[in-house]
Design a protein around this motif. Structure first.
Motif, PDB file in Angstrom:
ATOM      1  N   LYS A  79      -1.834  13.622   0.250  1.00 50.29           N
ATOM      2  CA  LYS A  79      -2.527  12.662  -0.609  1.00 50.29           C
ATOM      3  C   LYS A  79      -3.227  13.364  -1.768  1.00 50.29           C
ATOM      4  CE  LYS A  79      -1.954   8.604   1.348  1.00 50.29           C
ATOM      5  NZ  LYS A  79      -2.071   7.202   0.968  1.00 50.29           N
ATOM      6  N   GLN A 100       5.819   9.148  -2.091  1.00 54.74           N
ATOM      7  CA  GLN A 100       5.218   8.193  -3.025  1.00 54.74           C
ATOM      8  C   GLN A 100       6.297   7.440  -3.796  1.00 54.74           C
ATOM      9  OE1 GLN A 100       3.098   9.772  -6.342  1.00 54.74           O
ATOM     10  NE2 GLN A 100       1.772   8.000  -6.568  1.00 54.74           N
ATOM     11  N   ASP A 107       8.893  -1.048  -2.802  1.00 51.26           N
ATOM     12  CA  ASP A 107       8.112  -2.166  -3.340  1.00 51.26           C
ATOM     13  C   ASP A 107       8.909  -2.917  -4.409  1.00 51.26           C
ATOM     14  OD1 ASP A 107       6.035  -2.841  -5.830  1.00 51.26           O
ATOM     15  OD2 ASP A 107       5.282  -3.450  -3.862  1.00 51.26           O
ATOM     16  N   LYS A 108       9.490  -2.153  -5.355  1.00 50.21           N
ATOM     17  CA  LYS A 108      10.270  -2.783  -6.426  1.00 50.21           C
ATOM     18  C   LYS A 108      11.510  -3.481  -5.885  1.00 50.21           C
ATOM     19  CE  LYS A 108       8.792  -2.456 -10.733  1.00 50.21           C
ATOM     20  NZ  LYS A 108       7.374  -2.656 -10.457  1.00 50.21           N
ATOM     21  N   ARG A 116      10.496  -6.751  -4.425  1.00 47.34           N
ATOM     22  CA  ARG A 116      10.066  -7.709  -5.454  1.00 47.34           C
ATOM     23  C   ARG A 116      11.237  -8.199  -6.284  1.00 47.34           C
ATOM     24  NH1 ARG A 116       4.485  -8.092  -5.817  1.00 47.34           N
ATOM     25  NH2 ARG A 116       3.358  -6.374  -4.829  1.00 47.34           N
ATOM     26  N   SER A 168       2.506  -2.706   3.644  1.00 43.22           N
ATOM     27  CA  SER A 168       2.650  -3.269   2.300  1.00 43.22           C
ATOM     28  C   SER A 168       3.737  -4.342   2.292  1.00 43.22           C
ATOM     29  CB  SER A 168       2.987  -2.138   1.326  1.00 43.22           C
ATOM     30  OG  SER A 168       3.270  -2.665   0.065  1.00 43.22           O
ATOM     31  N   ILE A 200     -13.458  -3.579   0.746  1.00 41.94           N
ATOM     32  CA  ILE A 200     -12.297  -2.745   0.463  1.00 41.94           C
ATOM     33  C   ILE A 200     -12.640  -1.258   0.616  1.00 41.94           C
ATOM     34  CG2 ILE A 200     -12.749  -2.752  -2.024  1.00 41.94           C
ATOM     35  CD1 ILE A 200      -9.743  -2.780  -2.498  1.00 41.94           C
ATOM     36  N   ARG A 240       2.432  -7.452   3.928  1.00 45.70           N
ATOM     37  CA  ARG A 240       1.489  -8.125   3.015  1.00 45.70           C
ATOM     38  C   ARG A 240       2.223  -8.894   1.934  1.00 45.70           C
ATOM     39  NH1 ARG A 240      -1.658  -3.436   3.246  1.00 45.70           N
ATOM     40  NH2 ARG A 240      -0.772  -2.722   1.290  1.00 45.70           N
ATOM     41  N   LYS A 268       1.864 -12.844   1.279  1.00 45.71           N
ATOM     42  CA  LYS A 268       1.453 -13.371  -0.027  1.00 45.71           C
ATOM     43  C   LYS A 268       2.488 -14.367  -0.535  1.00 45.71           C
ATOM     44  CE  LYS A 268      -1.756 -10.064  -1.913  1.00 45.71           C
ATOM     45  NZ  LYS A 268      -1.840  -8.686  -2.344  1.00 45.71           N
ATOM     46  N   ASN A 270      -7.390   8.902   3.772  1.00 43.57           N
ATOM     47  CA  ASN A 270      -7.495   8.330   2.429  1.00 43.57           C
ATOM     48  C   ASN A 270      -8.865   8.585   1.819  1.00 43.57           C
ATOM     49  OD1 ASN A 270      -4.899   7.244   1.986  1.00 43.57           O
ATOM     50  ND2 ASN A 270      -5.353   5.518   3.313  1.00 43.57           N
ATOM     51  N   PHE A 314       8.437   7.320 -12.462  1.00 41.27           N
ATOM     52  CA  PHE A 314       8.518   5.984 -11.863  1.00 41.27           C
ATOM     53  C   PHE A 314       9.114   5.007 -12.877  1.00 41.27           C
ATOM     54  CE2 PHE A 314       6.671   7.782  -8.458  1.00 41.27           C
ATOM     55  CZ  PHE A 314       5.390   7.453  -8.062  1.00 41.27           C
ATOM     56  N   VAL A 358     -11.921   1.496  -0.819  1.00 42.04           N
ATOM     57  CA  VAL A 358     -12.271   2.355  -1.954  1.00 42.04           C
ATOM     58  C   VAL A 358     -13.743   2.216  -2.334  1.00 42.04           C
ATOM     59  CG1 VAL A 358     -11.559   0.719  -3.760  1.00 42.04           C
ATOM     60  CG2 VAL A 358     -11.455   3.158  -4.197  1.00 42.04           C
TER      61      VAL A 358
END
Lengths: 791, 159
Positions: A456, A600, A607-608, A611, A644, A369, A647, A651, A416, A560, A371
């Motif tokens: 970033k 951001q 994303d929300k 989902r 994202s 990964i 992905r 998933k 990044n 958020f 990071v």
């Protein structure tokens, strides 16, 4: 007591306090494991005396712990390749004392090699092959039998109807062992080795290399060519051969024991037939060797071995192995890297930095990964504060200089990495050194890079901080203040359609209205698309979506959490308004208008919404390719959102597939129990489970279909915009290679590379439907390179 | 096959911390922690926002939830939070790679948590802040200056 509890939690920052081991039972075995694993580490005694001592201890323990010792030694061969020659020496000493044990060990290694190959653990298998070949140097294995094994390996190049990546691996396993054992094998069997070389050379000449451009970090050949890995290794071995196999870098403890070892009896490797290719075989991806430094970059220190020297290969291999062994423990990893044996003769910090960036920028994906590499580099800076940060700064500067030809995916990772790194060092950087980017076209790679980095950095801090850390000349590249844009907010918005409803909604939201109350307010909104609504008034009405989404998101703009709360509370309204595909697209559009200063926030809202099923993945894909986003199309946040989204889709499919598998297994267990007990009553239970399996089967098919559709939509849209650009350039007579084009074509490549496993399933459809022969060759080339990757 | 030296992930092991307010016994607590996808994050600056936390922790995977730690009395940020991921794997990456690194110029620390429940976002100390912060002897401007003065003043004027 309370105080103590809390303090303990944070006492050791970075290394949590360990719980004590309680088991006594395996004390001796643990002790053996510890002795074996630790040999070679810093010690008061010499390595030779430690090895001799350990060989004595193990020999004494053989009667009672033989199988444990065999297992341990096979494991370290597999998992600690950076200590290869230490363990081969140990095995050599044991073989000299106990011939049978040596034989059993060789057999165990061959068994393990076969298992690794069958389990598609090709990277580990290379280490096992290398270990076996070094055992020739330790007089455990007879050279001719090793040569015979390599003959069999290279004969795989004659196999037909197998993927090239299979043939590649066997050649790689042979060539990459030669730095260790080439000299010995050549001395004993030069004619046979020459034959194997000739076969290898002819294979390397005829193998195809269409995949290479897709894997290169830079498109430029200068200052260092980005070579395909087998080509580079071949050149290195050729040079080694020319130098008569003189290799001085590898640590060879067995040389000190030559008088003992040459008395030992050797074993012959059993004839080894490479396991055949099966449908389940998955071979390693090809690689391109990443080079960014040469001896000119460190004129003060020791000379950096040349790109085609075998020393360079061995150093890089060992450093990669250290990272592979210790990547989860950054302090250990950093310590092991900086204490690399022989470090005084090489510019170790340069090698370390180059190897780390090689992994970080590796295409299709880094081995670990992203990071991890960031925190490893931070740890290295802490460990060597007087030398490593300077090398890292030099590397950063070089990467910046070569941005024009760097692959877009790699630029993403650079952005990044650099922003996260800076955030650990108070954002200190000499931005003025990069003033050249201020006068360039803002869409070209350098200013674009700086803009994205600053964006970033802002996300990791706050807006004013960014304005403070850069010189005033850089203000044009600073990100926008991430504020919300509410179109119904000021007086001039009085004339906007829906304005009064927006005000009404705002009041309702503030008075904690219910979904029903919101619905009834929205009923009054006229539909600009048609003259009369249908009965329920809920067909696609862009104005309804506009006033609702604008007002709600504006009121929830504080954080958020506030925004997520709003989405949850008014989920019903969202679902209804976004029922149709156009509705979904419009929700995304309006959300983007409100938050275009805060990428951001856009990302977390998308994303929300996925989902909570307010929008689906295809809607997000279509939105990204829509005209509203064309101005921001090359910005990093857009692609992070798209990947994202993909992905999440992947998933989701995996999750349902897993549920189906579990249900099937449950049924199978039930059947088995029934046949064991001969119990008729569970026939009824079967029914419910069978029904569930049927439902899950449908769910899986539906999800897989949605997943395939998502990729097809994405590819289709890429083809459309790229074709548009190519046609326009042809008509206008302008060059195709604009910054936009480079970005876009590499984004298409990125889709293939990042999701290659899933996309492999669609090859036939893609070939017949989208990437046909009529397509512009520029676009078709990307598809062909992808096909070549695992061909 | 063996969780010993060759396993290399001692950074994932449990700390000595035990939640005294947890209803079950220690074994149960240990089991829950080993399956947990929630992390406690400590030593944050009082000014660190939810957005900054999302950005940093998103580098290990999609963040499911962030629960900001609040002073029990003032209901303002007091330097800790809970982060919930969608799966254990992402949380493990955060433990391995973010623990002991910087956020907002503070070296943060992460630890496994039993999972967020309403009420756990409030600090335990009588005067409202975190216990460790009361007894802190050094000056940390981001955590209210010297230990006994836990004053959360928002210098950025955002919230």
């Amino acid at each position: 007591r309370e105080r103590q509890r809390h303090r303990q939690r944070e006492e050791k920052q970075g290394q949590p306090h360990k719980r004590r081991k309680t088991s006594d039972a395996n004390e001796t075995e643990d002790h053996l494991e510890s002795l074996i694993c630790k040999v070679g580490e810093k010690s008061a005694c010499s390595l030779e005396s430690n090895l001799e001592g350990l060989a004595g201890v193990l020999e004494a323990d053989l009667p009672n712990y033989k199988s444990k010792i065999l297992r341990l030694l096979c494991t370290v061969a597999r998992l600690l390749p950076e200590k290869l020659t230490i363990y081969t020496t140990l095995v050599g000493l044991l073989n000299a004392r106990n011939y049978n044990f040596g034989g059993e060990f060789v057999e165990a290694m061959i068994r393990q090699l076969k298992e690794s190959l069958k389990a598609n653990n090709y990277n580990e298998a290379v280490y096992l092959v290398r270990f076996l070949s070094d055992l020739v140097n330790c007089h455990v294995i007879a050279a001719p039998s090793m040569v015979a094994m390599f003959e069999n390996f290279v004969s795989v190049t004659q196999e037909e109807d197998v993927p090239q990546v299979r043939r590649d691996w066997y050649v790689y396993a042979f060539l990459s062992s030669l730095p260790w054992v080439g000299k010995e094998l050549y001395e004993k069997k030069d004619a046979e080795m020459d034959r194997i070389f000739a076969n290898t050379e002819s294979y390397l000449k005829r193998r195809q290399k269409t995949h290479v451009p897709m894997l290169q970090v830079w498109t430029a050949e200068k200052p260092h060519p980005q070579e395909e890995y087998l080509d580079c290794l071949w050149a290195q071995i050729q040079k080694l051969k020319k130098d008569r196999w003189q290799e001085r870098h590898i640590l060879r403890p067995y040389l000190a024991f030559d008088s003992i070892l040459c008395e030992a009896l050797q074993h012959n490797l059993p004839p080894f037939t490479p396991p055949p290719h099966t449908e389940d075989s998955v071979y390693p991806m090809p690689r391109v060797i990443f080079r960014m430094f040469d001896y000119t970059d460190d004129p003060e220190g020791p000379v950096m071995p040349g790109s085609h020297s075998v020393e360079r290969f061995v150093i890089e291999e060992n450093l990669h192995c250290i990272i592979k062994s210790h990547w989860k423990e950054r302090k250990t990893c950093a310590a092991q890297l900086v204490s690399y044996p022989g470090k005084n003769k090489i510019p170790l910090n340069y090698h370390i930095v180059e190897v780390i960036f090689a992994e970080l920028f590796q295409l299709p994906a880094p081995p670990h990964i992203d990071v991890m590499y960031t925190t490893l580099l931070i740890e290295l800076c802490k460990l060597q504060p007087g030398s490593l940060p300077q090398v890292l700064a030099q590397a950063t500067e070089m990467l910046y200089m070569r941005l024009d030809t760097m692959n877009t995916t790699c630029v993403d990772r650079f952005i990044n990495w650099f922003s996260h790194h800076l955030s650990n060092f108070q954002f200190r950087w000499s931005w003025e050194d990069w003033s050249d980017c201020l006068t360039q076209d803002p869409e070209s790679p350098k200013p674009k890079f700086v803009r994205e980095v600053l964006e970033k950095c802002m996300r990791l801090s706050y807006h004013q901080r960014i304005l403070d850390i850069v010189p005033p000349t850089f203000s044009a590249l600073c990100p926008a203040n991430p504020t919300c844009i509410y179109k119904y907010g000021d007086e001039s918005s009085n004339s906007l359609p829906g304005h009064s409803v927006a005000l009404c909604l705002a009041v309702a939201f503030k008075s904690k209205a219910t979904n029903d109350e919101i619905f009834s307010i929205l009923k009054d909104v006229p539909n600009p698309n048609q003259d009369d609504d249908d009965d329920e008034g809920f067909s696609f009405n862009p104005l309804k979506i506009e006033v609702f989404v604008q007002t709600l998101l504006h009121l929830a703009a504080k954080s958020f959490s506030h925004s997520f709360s709003a989405l949850a509370k008014f989920h019903e309204v969202f679902k209804t308004l976004a029922e149709s595909d156009e509705g979904k697209l419009h929700v995304l559009r309006v959300m983007f208008e409100v938050w275009r200063n805060h990428p951001q926030m856009i990302a977390v809202l998308v994303d929300k919404m996925i989902r909570t099923q307010i929008v689906d993945c295809a809607a997000v894909a279509n939105w990204i390719f829509s005209s509203e986003l064309s101005r921001d199309f090359t910005r990093l946040f857009v692609w992070e959102i798209l990947h994202s989204t993909i992905r999440k889709m992947n998933k989701h499919v995996l999750k349902i597939q897993k549920e189906l598998e579990e249900a099937k297994e449950k049924l199978a267990r039930q059947h088995k129990r029934r046949s064991d007990d001969d119990d008729r009553s569970s026939d009824r239970k079967d029914g419910a489970l069978e029904e569930q399996i049927e439902r899950l089967q449908e769910k899986v098919e539906s999800a897989q279909s949605e997943q395939k559709n998502l990729f097809l939509v994405i590819f289709q849209r890429f083809i459309m915009i790229l074709t548009e650009h190519l046609v326009r350039c042809e008509t206008d007579g302008t060059s195709v290679l604009t910054p936009w084009y480079k970005n876009c074509i590499e984004r298409l490549q990125q889709i293939f590379l990042q999701h290659h496993q899933i996309i492999q399933q669609y090859m036939v459809t893609l070939e017949n439907l989208l990437f046909t022969a009529e397509l512009d060759p520029h676009i078709l080339a990307v598809f062909q390179q992808f096909c070549a990757l695992q061909a | 096959d063996h969780g010993g030296i060759l396993c290399g992930d001692s950074s994932l092991e449990l700390s000595e911390y035990q939640d005294q307010q947890f209803g079950g016994d220690n074994d149960e607590q240990e089991k829950l922690l080993k399956d947990s996808s929630t992390l406690y994050v400590g030593n944050l600056s009082f000014y660190t926002t939810e957005e900054q936390i999302y950005e940093l922790f998103s580098r290990c995977g999609d963040v499911k939830n962030v629960f900001m730690g609040l002073d029990k009395i003032k209901k303002t940020a007091c330097g800790f939070c809970f982060i919930e991921y969608h799966n254990r794997f992402d949380a493990e990456n955060a433990m391995l790679f973010l623990n002991g690194t910087c956020l907002d110029d503070h070296t943060i620390c992460t630890d496994w948590d039993l999972g967020f429940r309403e009420g756990r976002q409030y600090s335990h100390h009588r005067s409202g802040g975190q216990i460790r912060n009361e007894f802190r002897e050094d000056s940390d401007i981001g955590r209210g200056g010297f230990g006994k003065q836990a004053q959360a003043h928002d210098r950025r004027g955002i919230h």
